[in-house]
Every structure is written in structure tokens, then in C-alpha cells.
Design an enzyme around this catalytic site. Structure first.
Site, PDB file in Angstrom:
ATOM      1  N   SER A 182       0.795  -1.224   0.000  1.00  0.00           N
ATOM      2  CA  SER A 182       0.000   0.000   0.000  1.00  0.00           C
ATOM      3  C   SER A 182       0.829   1.275   0.000  1.00  0.00           C
ATOM      4  CB  SER A 182      -0.957  -0.004   1.190  1.00  0.00           C
ATOM      5  OG  SER A 182      -0.248  -0.246   2.384  1.00  0.00           O
ATOM      6  N   HIS A 210      -5.460  -3.588  -2.039  1.00  0.00           N
ATOM      7  CA  HIS A 210      -5.163  -2.615  -3.090  1.00  0.00           C
ATOM      8  C   HIS A 210      -5.119  -3.239  -4.484  1.00  0.00           C
ATOM      9  CE1 HIS A 210      -4.481   1.078  -0.780  1.00  0.00           C
ATOM     10  NE2 HIS A 210      -4.028   0.274   0.172  1.00  0.00           N
ATOM     11  N   LYS A 241     -12.002   0.213  -0.259  1.00  0.00           N
ATOM     12  CA  LYS A 241     -11.139   0.920  -1.215  1.00  0.00           C
ATOM     13  C   LYS A 241     -11.849   1.000  -2.571  1.00  0.00           C
ATOM     14  CE  LYS A 241      -7.248   0.518   1.682  1.00  0.00           C
ATOM     15  NZ  LYS A 241      -6.771  -0.538   2.575  1.00  0.00           N
TER      16      LYS A 241
HETATM   17  C1  LIG Z   1      -6.722  -0.799   4.013  1.00  0.00           C
HETATM   18  C2  LIG Z   1      -6.138  -2.124   4.214  1.00  0.00           C
HETATM   19  C3  LIG Z   1      -6.708  -3.038   5.110  1.00  0.00           C
HETATM   20  C4  LIG Z   1      -7.864  -2.670   6.000  1.00  0.00           C
HETATM   21  O1  LIG Z   1      -9.053  -2.589   5.318  1.00  0.00           O
HETATM   22  P1  LIG Z   1     -10.307  -1.864   5.989  1.00  0.00           P
HETATM   23  O2  LIG Z   1     -11.460  -2.490   5.303  1.00  0.00           O
HETATM   24  O3  LIG Z   1     -10.195  -0.404   5.698  1.00  0.00           O
HETATM   25  O4  LIG Z   1     -10.279  -2.186   7.447  1.00  0.00           O
HETATM   26  C5  LIG Z   1      -6.146  -4.291   5.204  1.00  0.00           C
HETATM   27  N1  LIG Z   1      -5.067  -4.638   4.468  1.00  0.00           N
HETATM   28  C6  LIG Z   1      -4.482  -3.786   3.609  1.00  0.00           C
HETATM   29  C7  LIG Z   1      -3.300  -4.229   2.805  1.00  0.00           C
HETATM   30  C8  LIG Z   1      -4.993  -2.500   3.456  1.00  0.00           C
HETATM   31  O5  LIG Z   1      -4.402  -1.655   2.606  1.00  0.00           O
END
Ligand SMILES: *Cc1c(COP(=O)(O)O)cnc(C)c1O
Length: 394
Positions: A182, A210, A241
């Protein structure tokens, strides 16, 4: 009078002095290419709303209809009385989209990791964890009590070596990795990781937060990108996301998912995802499946943004995805650049500093999306060029 919590103020002071105190802005509009902050419009370059689905009219309509049909809350833990028809429909849809046997929906991606990892491994087992894995994976592994072996970022020789050294220390073994990292936007070599997993009898788990909506056919994610379908044991993802809403999931074989429903603690001890969120995600997946024009727009915007920033003289690292890190290095300079972009160029792009990234590689992470216009992208590049010169980071 001193309070027992006065240490908090001195911790804050320390953070500010170190240039690691990040201001949190309040958004007064929907997520989109432009957002309103303190009554003024800003070009938004830091949301994870890759495809613009967070404010898509059809997705909003689906959420509203579900609220009309099921109300705003799930009402209980899912195993007691909180599983709605929308949850089941969504789980079927995800399994189909991911080409997996089954899936389980959680209330967030972080909770999916915290729930699933301790079901897969325990104190007699060993986890091989990528050095740059997301905090929620690290927490999930800690909660599992499994022995943890960290392998170096993108280094398959190191993973092999550590497998040879430590595979025997666990009854079961699990290799766990982010799909797309990320902070850097590089892609894990999941094909090789899968081979190593097969060679050493270790399960493979990928966090595709992502990659969803970004990689693979119609945004199916990293497993589809590498054509690995049935060879990866667990695919985990988020709805927060590219999918535009809230929640997370784990997909795998039917027995494994069945067991998660009996053992995953965020499933058993925390109420179900709101029906409106579940319905929104379902509609988002339908939109992505029907038409890949948003996906194509995302990639053309991101290609142009990277090229423009590189031509201006910035280091955009090793990203292979729309995640565009503008690596400045120094923490204070990074905060200064971000605030100049905000104040003088109406560009909203948050600084990312230690401990989210290592010390000395502070950056501004830009997140282009499908709802940015070509003009928005050019405006961003231009703002970075001007602010960078003014602050002598170029
Ligand atoms: C954003 C993210 C999460 C968490 O996801 P949420 O649904 O916002 O709790 C988990 N793993 C990765 C790699 C992320 O980028």
C-alpha cells in the site's frame, strides 16, 4: 492540577517536534475527484476510492433500497440473529467474482485479517510474513500466537531460505503477504510465492486490499492477474477501497469458510455489517463485472500522473500500480510540501511518515482515480512542480 493522563500531551509534543504529527482534515462533501474542506474545494489525490464507486449513483441507490428493506443495522452478531439475505447474496457474489468456492463477509478488512489468521494457524504453527505487510496482518498474526518468521520484501530467495530453516518448526505453515503493497504500489510475486507454498506444504494467504478493482480482469484482483485461481488458499480483501463502501471478506474453500463461521472472533463477537453497506458492495461488484471502462480510466490517469511527476524530477519509487508515492525522504520537508500544496494549490495529498513507512523515506502518496479528469491530473503535476521548486525539493 496534574492528571494521570498528562503523558498524552507530552507525547503529542514529541510527535510535533519530530515532524510526525499528521493533521487530520475534515471532509464536508462526498468522496470524489474534488472535495470540500473548510468550505473550499480541493483536488483530492489521497482517497482509496479507485473507481469512484463511493459516490456512484447506482451504488448509493442500492444502499438506500437495502436500508428501506432491512433497516440501518444488522441488529446482532451474525451467528445469533444478524445474518441478512444481503450478506448471503454478497458472499455468493464475491465467491463467484473471485472464482473461489466460498466467502465470508466481515465488518472491515482489518477485522477480516484479525479474524481469519487465528483460525488458520495457532501456537503449534509457523507463519512466514512479508516484511512490509499491512498492520492488520501483523495484528492478526500476533493474535494467532503462531511463531512468526519475517521474510524480506519481494525477496523469494530469502523466503526459500527461511522455509528451509523454519518450516519444520510448525505443524501447519502459512505464507502471508499483501498483494499490492500500500505504501509503494509494488506487486508481490504471488506466482513464485505459490510455488514455494506448494513445495514446502505451506498455505498461501494474500491480502488484496489494493488489488481489488485495480488488477486482473474487470478488477478481480491479484490472483486473477497471475492466473493462479485455485492454487491460492485464502484471498482476503476489503470493501473500503475500490469497492467504495465498508467491510471486508475472506474467500477460500467451503470447509475453511464454514470453520471461520464457528471460530473467527470478529464474526462471533461483533455485530454484522450494515445491510446498506453490503448492498452497496454487491452493486459495485456488478458494475465492475459488467463494464471495465472505470478500470481503464484509472490506469490511464495513473500512467499519466507517474510520467508527469517523473518528468518534473520526482522519485516515484517502484510502483507498478496506480499507487503513486512521491518520495521526499525527510519527514519535515514532506509535511511542508503537503501543506504548501494544500494552502497554495488547493491540492489535498496527505503526507505519510514514520511509523507508517520507515524513517527517511517519508512521502506524499497520490491516489489517482477513475473519476479524475485529464485536467485534474495535469493540475496535480503542475502543483507539484511549482511547490517542489519553491521548497527546493526538486
Ligand atoms: C486498508 C487495508 C486493510 C484494511 O481494510 P479496511 O477495510 O479499511 O479495514 C487491510 N489490508 C491492507 C493491505 C490494506 O491496505
Amino acid at each position: 492540577m496534574t492528571r494521570r493522563t498528562d503523558w498524552a500531551a507530552s507525547d503529542i509534543k514529541e510527535l510535533k517536534e519530530a515532524g510526525r504529527y499528521v493533521p487530520i482534515r475534515t471532509i464536508e462533501s462526498p468522496q470524489g475527484a474534488w472535495v470540500k474542506i473548510e468550505g473550499k474545494k480541493y483536488l483530492n489525490m489521497c482517497s482509496n476510492n479507485y473507481l469512484g464507486l463511493a459516490n456512484h449513483p447506482e451504488v448509493k441507490k442500492a444502499a438506500v433500497s437495502a436500508i428501506e428493506a432491512y433497516g440501518v443495522g444488522a441488529g446482532a452478531v451474525r451467528s445469533i440473529a444478524g445474518t441478512d439475505t444481503v450478506h448471503i447474496n454478497l458472499e455468493k457474489k464475491i465467491a463467484e467474482f473471485k472464482h473461489m468456492e466460498s466467502s465470508l463477509v466481515f465488518q472491515g478488512g482489518l477485522l477480516a485479517n484479525a479474524g481469519a489468521i487465528p483460525v488458520l494457524v495457532g501456537k503449534d504453527d509457523v507463519v512466514f510474513s512479508e516484511e512490509l505487510n499491512h498492520a492488520s496482518i501483523i495484528d492478526g498474526v500476533r493474535l494467532s500466537s503462531a511463531r512468526r518468521v519475517v521474510f524480506r520484501h519481494m525477496d523469494m530467495d530469502d523466503l526459500r531460505t527461511k522455509m528451509k530453516e523454519s518450516r519444520h518448526e510448525g505443524k501447519k505453515a502459512l505464507i502471508i503477504t499483501d498483494g499490492v503493497f500500500s505504501m509503494d504500489g509494488d506487486i508481490a510475486p504471488l506466482d513464485e510465492i505459490t510455488e514455494i507454498g506448494e513445495e514446502f506444504d505451506a498455505m498461501v494467504y494474500v491480502d488484496d486490499a489494493h488489488g481489488e478493482g485495480v488488477l486482473g480482469k474487470n478488477g478481480r484482483g491479484i490472483v486473477d492477474h497471475f492466473g493462479l485461481s485455485s492454487r491460492v488458499d485464502v484471498e482476503m480483501g476489503t470493501f473500503s477501497k475500490a469497492l467504495g463502501s465498508m467491510g471486508g471478506f475472506v474467500a477460500g474453500n467451503a470447509d475453511l469458510i464454514d470453520l471461520m463461521k464457528q471460530r473467527a472472533r470478529p464474526f462471533l463477537f461483533s455485530s454484522g455489517l450494515n445491510p446498506g453497506d453490503a448492498a452497496a458492495v454487491l452493486r459495485s461488484i456488478e458494475i465492475m463485472s459488467e463494464d471495465d471502462s472505470l478500470l481503464r480510466k484509472l490506469w490511464s490517469n495513473s500512467d499519466r500522473l507517474k510520467k508527469g511527476l517523473q518528468e518534473a524530477g520526482y522519485n516515484t519509487g517502484s510502483s507498478k500500480t496506480p499507487i503513486t508515492p512521491v518520495i521526499i525522504g525527510d519527514e519535515k520537508k514532506t509535511l511542508e510540501l503537503s501543506s504548501t500544496l494544500f494552502r497554495e494549490h488547493a491540492l489535498f495529498a496527505s503526507p505519510i511518515v514514520f511509523p507508517t513507512v520507515a524513517k527517511g523515506v517519508a512521502r506524499i502518496r497520490l491516489m489517482p482515480s477513475a473519476v479524475h479528469s485529464e485536467n485534474d491530473i495535469e493540475t496535480s503535476i503542475d502543483a507539484f512542480r511549482k511547490a517542489g521548486r519553491a521548497l527546493k525539493v526538486l
